[in-house]
Structures are given as structure tokens and as C-alpha cells.
Design an enzyme around this catalytic site. Structure first.
Site, PDB file in Angstrom:
ATOM      1  N   ASP A 141       0.798  -1.225   0.000  1.00 54.01           N
ATOM      2  CA  ASP A 141       0.000   0.000   0.000  1.00 54.01           C
ATOM      3  C   ASP A 141       0.837   1.285   0.000  1.00 54.01           C
ATOM      4  O   ASP A 141       0.342   2.345  -0.368  1.00 54.01           O
ATOM      5  CB  ASP A 141      -0.929   0.017   1.237  1.00 54.01           C
ATOM      6  CG  ASP A 141      -0.188  -0.263   2.537  1.00 54.01           C
ATOM      7  OD1 ASP A 141       1.048  -0.355   2.515  1.00 54.01           O
ATOM      8  OD2 ASP A 141      -0.856  -0.400   3.590  1.00 54.01           O
ATOM      9  N   HIS A 142       2.101   1.198   0.377  1.00 56.20           N
ATOM     10  CA  HIS A 142       2.926   2.409   0.498  1.00 56.20           C
ATOM     11  C   HIS A 142       3.660   2.736  -0.813  1.00 56.20           C
ATOM     12  O   HIS A 142       3.511   3.826  -1.352  1.00 56.20           O
ATOM     13  CB  HIS A 142       3.984   2.226   1.600  1.00 56.20           C
ATOM     14  CG  HIS A 142       3.473   2.375   2.994  1.00 56.20           C
ATOM     15  ND1 HIS A 142       2.529   1.556   3.537  1.00 56.20           N
ATOM     16  CD2 HIS A 142       3.802   3.263   3.972  1.00 56.20           C
ATOM     17  CE1 HIS A 142       2.285   1.927   4.786  1.00 56.20           C
ATOM     18  NE2 HIS A 142       3.052   2.967   5.074  1.00 56.20           N
ATOM     19  N   SER A 198       6.710   6.919  13.164  1.00 53.43           N
ATOM     20  CA  SER A 198       6.663   5.647  12.453  1.00 53.43           C
ATOM     21  C   SER A 198       7.360   4.509  13.206  1.00 53.43           C
ATOM     22  O   SER A 198       8.236   4.740  14.035  1.00 53.43           O
ATOM     23  CB  SER A 198       7.345   5.852  11.106  1.00 53.43           C
ATOM     24  OG  SER A 198       7.843   4.655  10.594  1.00 53.43           O
ATOM     25  N   ARG A 237       9.244   2.482  11.571  1.00 52.14           N
ATOM     26  CA  ARG A 237      10.304   2.034  10.650  1.00 52.14           C
ATOM     27  C   ARG A 237      11.601   1.727  11.392  1.00 52.14           C
ATOM     28  O   ARG A 237      12.222   2.596  11.993  1.00 52.14           O
ATOM     29  CB  ARG A 237      10.511   3.054   9.521  1.00 52.14           C
ATOM     30  CG  ARG A 237      10.946   4.422   9.955  1.00 52.14           C
ATOM     31  CD  ARG A 237      10.898   5.421   8.788  1.00 52.14           C
ATOM     32  NE  ARG A 237       9.516   5.791   8.480  1.00 52.14           N
ATOM     33  CZ  ARG A 237       9.128   7.004   8.066  1.00 52.14           C
ATOM     34  NH1 ARG A 237      10.017   7.965   7.895  1.00 52.14           N
ATOM     35  NH2 ARG A 237       7.860   7.261   7.821  1.00 52.14           N
ATOM     36  N   ARG A 270      -0.468  12.641  10.247  1.00 50.96           N
ATOM     37  CA  ARG A 270       0.866  13.174  10.560  1.00 50.96           C
ATOM     38  C   ARG A 270       1.164  14.394   9.705  1.00 50.96           C
ATOM     39  O   ARG A 270       0.925  14.380   8.501  1.00 50.96           O
ATOM     40  CB  ARG A 270       1.943  12.116  10.293  1.00 50.96           C
ATOM     41  CG  ARG A 270       1.867  11.032  11.314  1.00 50.96           C
ATOM     42  CD  ARG A 270       3.056  10.099  11.273  1.00 50.96           C
ATOM     43  NE  ARG A 270       2.939   9.256  12.447  1.00 50.96           N
ATOM     44  CZ  ARG A 270       3.283   7.984  12.499  1.00 50.96           C
ATOM     45  NH1 ARG A 270       3.830   7.407  11.451  1.00 50.96           N
ATOM     46  NH2 ARG A 270       3.121   7.301  13.609  1.00 50.96           N
ATOM     47  N   ASP A 302       3.852  -1.433  11.477  1.00 46.37           N
ATOM     48  CA  ASP A 302       3.429  -0.091  11.108  1.00 46.37           C
ATOM     49  C   ASP A 302       2.817   0.541  12.347  1.00 46.37           C
ATOM     50  O   ASP A 302       2.040  -0.104  13.062  1.00 46.37           O
ATOM     51  CB  ASP A 302       2.393  -0.125   9.974  1.00 46.37           C
ATOM     52  CG  ASP A 302       2.160   1.271   9.430  1.00 46.37           C
ATOM     53  OD1 ASP A 302       2.738   1.606   8.377  1.00 46.37           O
ATOM     54  OD2 ASP A 302       1.428   2.048  10.078  1.00 46.37           O
TER      55      ASP A 302
HETATM   56  C1  MIC Z   1       4.069   6.199   8.435  1.00 46.42           C
HETATM   57  O1  MIC Z   1       2.892   6.530   8.496  1.00 46.42           O
HETATM   58  O2  MIC Z   1       5.004   6.929   8.827  1.00 46.42           O
HETATM   59  C2  MIC Z   1       4.405   4.850   7.859  1.00 46.42           C
HETATM   60  C3  MIC Z   1       5.076   5.059   6.565  1.00 46.42           C
HETATM   61  O3  MIC Z   1       3.223   4.124   7.636  1.00 46.42           O
HETATM   62  C4  MIC Z   1       5.286   4.114   8.874  1.00 46.42           C
HETATM   63  C5  MIC Z   1       5.863   2.869   8.407  1.00 46.42           C
HETATM   64  C6  MIC Z   1       7.043   3.034   7.528  1.00 46.42           C
HETATM   65  O4  MIC Z   1       7.850   3.948   7.704  1.00 46.42           O
HETATM   66  O5  MIC Z   1       7.171   2.194   6.648  1.00 46.42           O
HETATM   67  C7  MIC Z   1       4.617   3.817  10.221  1.00 46.42           C
HETATM   68  O6  MIC Z   1       3.717   4.519  10.598  1.00 46.42           O
HETATM   69  O7  MIC Z   1       5.066   2.931  10.951  1.00 46.42           O
HETATM   70 FE1  SF4 Z   2      -0.040   4.733   5.144  1.00 42.61          FE
HETATM   71 FE2  SF4 Z   2       1.270   5.388   7.383  1.00 42.61          FE
HETATM   72 FE3  SF4 Z   2      -0.165   7.200   6.032  1.00 42.61          FE
HETATM   73 FE4  SF4 Z   2      -1.406   5.280   7.318  1.00 42.61          FE
HETATM   74  S1  SF4 Z   2      -0.163   6.890   8.218  1.00 42.61           S
HETATM   75  S2  SF4 Z   2      -1.866   6.003   5.248  1.00 42.61           S
HETATM   76  S3  SF4 Z   2      -0.032   3.561   7.040  1.00 42.61           S
HETATM   77  S4  SF4 Z   2       1.680   6.167   5.314  1.00 42.61           S
END
Ligand code: MIC
Ligand code: SF4
Length: 641
Positions: free
Chosen positions: A63-64, A532, A534, A378, A118
Site C-alpha cells: 500500500d505504500h 513511524s 520504521r 501526521r 506499522d
Molecule cells: C508512516 O505513516 O510513517 C508509515 C510510513 O506508515 C510508517 C511505516 C514506515 O515507515 O514504513 C509507520 O507509521 O510505521
Molecule cells: Fe499509510 Fe502510514 Fe499514512 Fe497510514 S499513516 S496512510 S499507514 S503512510
């Protein structure tokens, strides 16, 4: 008498005692990964040497990384699909939607535990799950059937009374909590929702609230499983998954906070933190260049139908771009069938595929100095892909109203709110969900050239000495440490390439300086590593030779990720010492093994300035073993020898 959190945790407790702050081990029923964290998680799972996952259900979502600017993302998708088939993992194909939205719709089960690679995995709490975000390695280990370790959180009851007035939304409930509690307010806590206000909130609304509990730093958030939960599961054709679950009537809580829903109004979070919340009235009339609706916070069919009803017969303001990214194929199919999609397109919305899209900067970067208003969770610095853009966060309703006006607009000025109810039957077609074969032994796992081997390190040294490479402030996010976006995300399975971007938006000289110095130490303020899950924000600094982090406090997931890669996660014994250390100083930490073993504070010597300070490193016996081994992979390989 137990509250709901205690009931679910007790039923899954395999190690430790339920005493706030002490480490507990939980049995994990389900796991999820997405493609940006998943490639690394499955590489780690493969290195554990198992034949098949041991969970009830593990799902891999794509999805990313949906922008396929070259072969890299597509190669990762192919790796993910083949590795899923090989090891017994269900695969959600690209186009099927955002992991959290699809998991809620099709897989979440009240009372179960879900561990996701995630940070917004707590979305599942909207269905009465204990759903926790973690680094990929922790998820890999859970897939291997081992417990997930986490400090037992305090339980905060969020007592909801009243009913939301017109135009106030679930998003405003969580923005109000962020306004009151801040991005640190949930650290070490699970928020359990209760009270008479619950009944008026459907599961998509509850999921918006639990999703964004991640921004409070909370371990997770959870709603009881009640008639609203039953209605949602029935409408998803999953009646059998429903069980009634709630706290005992006289349940006790560590803390309590009350929100009177009837007092809420539309709220907006200002740049660059989700807790900088103001009433929409403070911003009305200010120009908005871009509006983005979607993300795992606000992309259900209910949200999209509401936006379509507001836009129907109108046109998005000429100077404003509106994007819509549906949360799932189910939501997109339903707005297509109802005609809402046609209304969105007719109004000038730019409809994107079901996925994360602009939320993680995969396309749709706004113009220089632009104001972008998003229904996302975010608004961290630089996350939109444009460094000097200002990101604001609000409900889908505030977003739609502002897209029409071309400026921040209070939806209450538009008259009555359209009435949109949760469907009594969702469109169900799981044709984009691929079940794994019964025996995957013959499946060939396909790896593209962008998939590089995992970086490793040896056991923890007894002394570390190095340059203080960077002194950061409070609330540093993983988007500061290891940024995402269209340029960088394709390298999530290629750590050497990714290492060029560490702290890219804070200090672009960092990678070069770290390499020249042969690694070093980083100093930070409060809540270091929030945001995140990550693990790249720990793994890639480790690859650059970072040996220790010394901060005022850590976010939970990041601290666990540091341990997992064998970086010393230290906190100042006296936070005032933060002000004494200077970037460029040489720091030395000696006698590490014996000191940690004795449970004492480590001494950090500032060789350049000629003084010493104390640093704490309070670890459970398990965490200590992981750290001394030089990380979790080394540790589990030692354990299985
Ligand atoms: C995000 O919203 O920052 C992400 C991208 O979904 C991350 C995961 C990632 O960095 O792959 C998260 O929220 O954990
Ligand atoms: Fe995707 Fe993270 Fe954004 Fe949710 S917050 S839509 S999981 S990138």
C-alpha cells in the site's frame, strides 16, 4: 476487577506480570506488514530459518510504495508476493488498499492480539483488538511464534459522554485528546474508551480515533466490542467473528480523562506536529493550496460518501488541488456503485488509487511554500515531500469544505450536514487477497537487484568511543531520522543506498560526516524517535556506525528498534547534562558489559571538554541479552544454536 485491556492481555500473557512498567510477553494471534517495512521484516523472517509462520493469520499488504518510478518498488512487490506464498502468509495485492483499513474490514477480530510493522496498527482497536505497532524484526519474531515483549502499559480510561454535534467528527475527538495530552501524553499507556458516548460511534469512527492514538505515543487504544462492533462485522459478512467484550462494571483504571462529545467542534492540527491543535475558527479564510483526503485515518466508505455529498454539484476552488485516496478497494467499489465517485470526479477531485499515497509523500508533493490541508494523521516536517510546505490536519469534512472555498472553511457555515450512515452491507469481494498454498516449500522466492543483504554487526563492544555526530531537540520523529517519500522509499530493502539519506532534512551532511568519523554517537531530547515504526531509523544509523543514542527520553517503538540492532539506548540520568554536550565532542563510554550487568549507570566521558556524566540504561534481562549479543537477530541465532 479487570478492565478490558487487562482481560485481553491476561488471555495472551505468556511471560511476566501485569505491573505497569514491567516487561510482559504476549502471544500474538495475527500479524500485518506493509511493503515499506515488510521487505525488511520478511528478509529477517527468512534468516530465522523457519518453514512456515506460526501465527493464526499473517497478512502482507502492499500500500505504500505504489509509485513505480522504476523497477525497484515492483521488484519488492514481487518479492513480497512470493515470500508470502513460500511461508504461509496471506497476500493483499497492490490496489486492494491500506493495510489498516483492509485489516479492519476483512480480518480484525475482537479480543485478539495483532502485531503490525506499522505504527498505525492500533486502528484494529476500533474493533476491540489489542493491536500494537512494532519494528519489522519484532513482527518477524512474532511470525516465528515467539512472544512480543512490551512494557506493561498503564491503562487510561477515556470516558466519553454526550453525542457529537453536527460537523464535529471522530477526528475531532482524537485531535482534542492530542490538544490536551500532547504527542507524549500516551507514552507507556493504553487508552481504553468507555462511557455512554460510545454507543453513538460506529466502527469506522472508532477506528479513526484508535488509529491516531499512535500520535499520542500510546502503546495502543481499544474500544469495547458491543452492538456497534456486531453491526460492522455483520455488514462485513463476518458475524461469526463477533464476541461481546468489555470491562467489568467496577473496573479500575490507572488514569481517567473525560471527553464530552457534545462540546466538540471542528479542530485542525497546525504544522509541524499533530498536537498543535486549534479550532478551525482560528484559521478561517487563510489560503489553502492543496487538500488531500484519505489515509488510514479517514478513508472509509463513510468518509468518502460524506465528502462526495459535500462536493456534489460544486467545483473545487480554482487555486486548490484536491486529491482523494480511498482506503480500500471495498470503499472505492462502493463509492463507484453509489455514484459518489462520479460526483467527486465531476467536482474536480483527483482520484488516486487505494493506498497511502500523499500521506507518505508518494507523489502529490505540494508547491514551494504551499499550505496543504490533509485528513491524515501526521504533519511532520518535510513529510509531504516539499520541505517548506505547511501541513495542517483536519477531518474529511473540514478538508472538503476548505477545498471548495480554497481557504480554511468551517463546515458549520455550510448549513446542515449531509446524513451518511454506515452501510448495513458492505460490498464483499476478496479477489485481491491471495491465500498461501498449504505447502509453500516449492515456491521460488524472487528477489530483485535492489534487495541487498541485511547489515549485521558483532556482539556489543565493552567500550565505545566516538564523535558526537549530532545534537537534536525534542520530539525528533523517524521522518527526521530516516525520511520517506518518493525518492527514498524505493530503497527500503537497500540499506547502503538508504544510508545517504539519514537525517537528510535535518542536516544533509550527516551521512558524510558519520562515514568520515567511522560512526559515532547521537544526542537527543524528549520523545526521541516518535512516529513511524520504521526500523530503518535504527538499522541505517547502525550501518553508518552509530553505537549509542543518549537522549532525555525515547518513544517505545524506536527504543525497541535500537535494541534490536544493538545500538545502546541511553537516557540522561540528569537531563540538565543535555546542555553541556557539544556536537563534535569526543565521547567515551567504558566498562559497558559489567556496568550494565550490575544494573548501574554508565559513565559517559566527554573527552574533549574533560568532564563525565551519567547515563541510564534500564533493561529487562531479555533486553540485556539482546543488546549484549549485538541485536535481536544475533540473539535469536545464538539461542537456536
Ligand atoms: C508512516 O505513516 O510513517 C508509515 C510510513 O506508515 C510508517 C511505516 C514506515 O515507515 O514504513 C509507520 O507509521 O510505521
Ligand atoms: Fe499509510 Fe502510514 Fe499514512 Fe497510514 S499513516 S496512510 S499507514 S503512510
Amino acid at each position: 476487577m479487570p478492565n478490558l485491556v487487562e482481560k485481553i492481555i491476561r488471555a495472551h500473557l505468556v511471560d511476566g506480570e501485569m505491573v505497569a512498567g514491567r516487561e510482559i510477553g504476549l502471544r500474538i494471534d495475527q500479524t500485518l506488514t506493509q511493503d515499506a517495512t515488510g521487505t525488511m521484516a520478511y528478509l529477517q523472517f527468512e534468516s530465522l530459518g523457519l518453514e512456515r509462520v506460526k501465527t493464526d493469520l499473517s497478512v502482507s499488504y502492499v500500500d505504500h510504495n505504489m509509485l513505480q518510478g522504476d523497477f525497484r518498488n515492483a521488484d519488492d512487490h514481487r518479492y513480497l508476493q512470493t515470500v508470502a506464498a513460500r511461508y504461509g502468509i496471506t497476500f493483499s495485492r497492490p490496489g486492494n488498499g491500506i493495510c489498516h483499513q483492509v485489516h479492519l474490514e476483512r480480518f480484525g477480530v475482537p479480543g485478539k492480539t495483532l502485531l503490525g510493522a506499522d505504527s498505525h496498527t492500533p486502528t484494529g482497536g476500533g474493533l476491540g483488538m489489542i493491536a500494537i505497532g512494532a519494528g519489522g524484526l519484532d513482527v518477524a519474531v512474532a511470525m516465528a511464534g515467539s512472544p512480543f515483549y512490551v512494557p506493561m502499559p498503564k491503562v487510561m480510561q477515556v470516558f466519553l459522554s454526550g453525542k457529537l454535534p453536527e460537523w464535529a467528527t471522530a477526528k475531532d475527538v482524537i485531535l482534542e485528546l492530542l490538544r490536551r495530552l500532547s504527542v507524549k501524553g500516551g507514552v507507556g499507556r493504553i487508552l481504553e474508551y468507555g462511557g455512554p458516548g460510545l454507543a453513538s460511534l460506529n466502527v469506522p469512527q472508532r477506528a479513526t480515533i484508535t488509529n491516531m492514538g499512535a500520535e499520542l505515543g500510546a502503546t495502543t487504544s481499544v474500544f469495547p466490542s458491543d452492538e456497534a462492533t456486531r453491526a460492522f462485522l455483520q455488514a462485513q459478512g463476518r458475524d461469526d467473528d463477533w464476541v461481546a467484550l468489555g470491562p467489568d462494571p467496577d473496573a479500575a483504571y490507572d488514569e481517567r480523562i473525560e471527553v464530552d462529545l457534545s462540546q466538540l467542534e471542528p479542530l485542525v492540527a497546525c504544522p509541524h506536529s499533530p498536537d498543535r491543535v486549534v479550532p478551525i475558527g482560528d484559521l478561517v479564510g487563510q489560503r489553502v493550496d492543496q487538500v488531500c483526503i484519505g489515509s488510514c485515518t479517514n478513508s472509509s466508505v463513510v468518509d468518502l460518501e460524506m465528502v462526495a455529498a459535500m462536493l456534489k454539484g460544486r467545483t473545487v476552488a480554482p487555486g486548490t488541488s484536491l486529491t482523494i485516496s480511498p482506503g480500500s478497494k471495498q470503499a472505492l467499489t462502493m463509492i463507484a456503485r453509489s455514484g459518489a465517485l462520479a460526483d467527486l470526479v465531476a467536482a474536480g477531485a483527483r482520484v488516486l488509487e487505494a493506498g497511502c499515497g500523499p500521506c507518505i509523500g508518494m507523489g502529490q508533493a505540494p508547491a514551494s511554500g504551499a499550505t496543504t490541508l490533509r485528513s491524515f494523521n501526521r504533519n511532520f516536517f518535510g513529510r509531504s515531500g516539499t520541505a517548506d510546505a505547511d501541513i495542517y490536519l483536519g477531518s474529511a469534512e473540514v478538508c472538503a469544505a476548505s477545498a471548495l472555498a480554497g481557504a480554511f472553511c468551517d463546515p458549520r457555515s455550510l448549513g446542515a450536514q449531509p446524513e451518511i450512515v454506515m452501510p448495513s452491507a458492505f460490498v464483499i469481494d476478496d479477489n485481491m487477497i491471495v491465500a498461501p498454498p498449504k505447502d509453500g516449500a516449492e515456491v521460488e522466492v524472487l528477489r530483485g537487484p535492489n534487495i541487498k543483504p541485511l547489515p549485521t554487526r558483532g556482539a556489543l563492544e565493552d567500550a565505545v568511543e566516538g564523535e558526537l555526530l549530532l545534537v537534536t531537540g525534542d520530539n525528533i520523529t523517524t521522518d527526521h531520522i530516516m525520511p520517506a517519500g518518493a525518492q527514498i522509499l524505493p530503497f527500503r530493502s537497500n540499506v547502503p543506498a538508504l544510508s545517504d539519506f539519514v537525517f537528510a532534512r535535518v542536516d544533509p551532511t550527516f551521512p558524510e560526516r558519520a562515514r568520515a568519523a567511522g560512526g559515532g554517537i547521537i544526542v537527543g531530547g524528549e520523545n526521541y524517535g516518535q512516529g513511524s515504526s520504521r526500523e530503518h531509523a535504527a538499522l541505517v544509523p547502525m550501518y553508518l556506525g552509530v553505537t549509542a543514542l543518549l537522549v532525555k527520553s525515547f518513544s517505545r517503538i524506536h527504543q525497541a528498534n535500537l535494541l534490536n540492532v544493538g545500538i545502546l539506548p541511553l537516557t540522561f540520568a540528569d537531563p540538565a547534562d543535555y546542555d553541556r554536550l557539544q556536537q563534535g565532542d569526543t565521547l567515551r563510554i567504558g566498562d559497558i558489559r559489567a556496568t550494565l550487568g550490575a544494573g548501574a549507570n554508565l559513565t559517559v566521558e566527554d573527552v574533549t571538554q574533560g568532564f563525565s556524566i551519567e547515563a541510564e540504561c534500564q533493561l529487562s534481562a531479555r533486553q540485556m541479552a539482546v543488546l549484549l549479543a549485538g541485536g535481536a537477530l544475533n540473539h535469536s541465532k545464538q539461542a537456536t544454536k
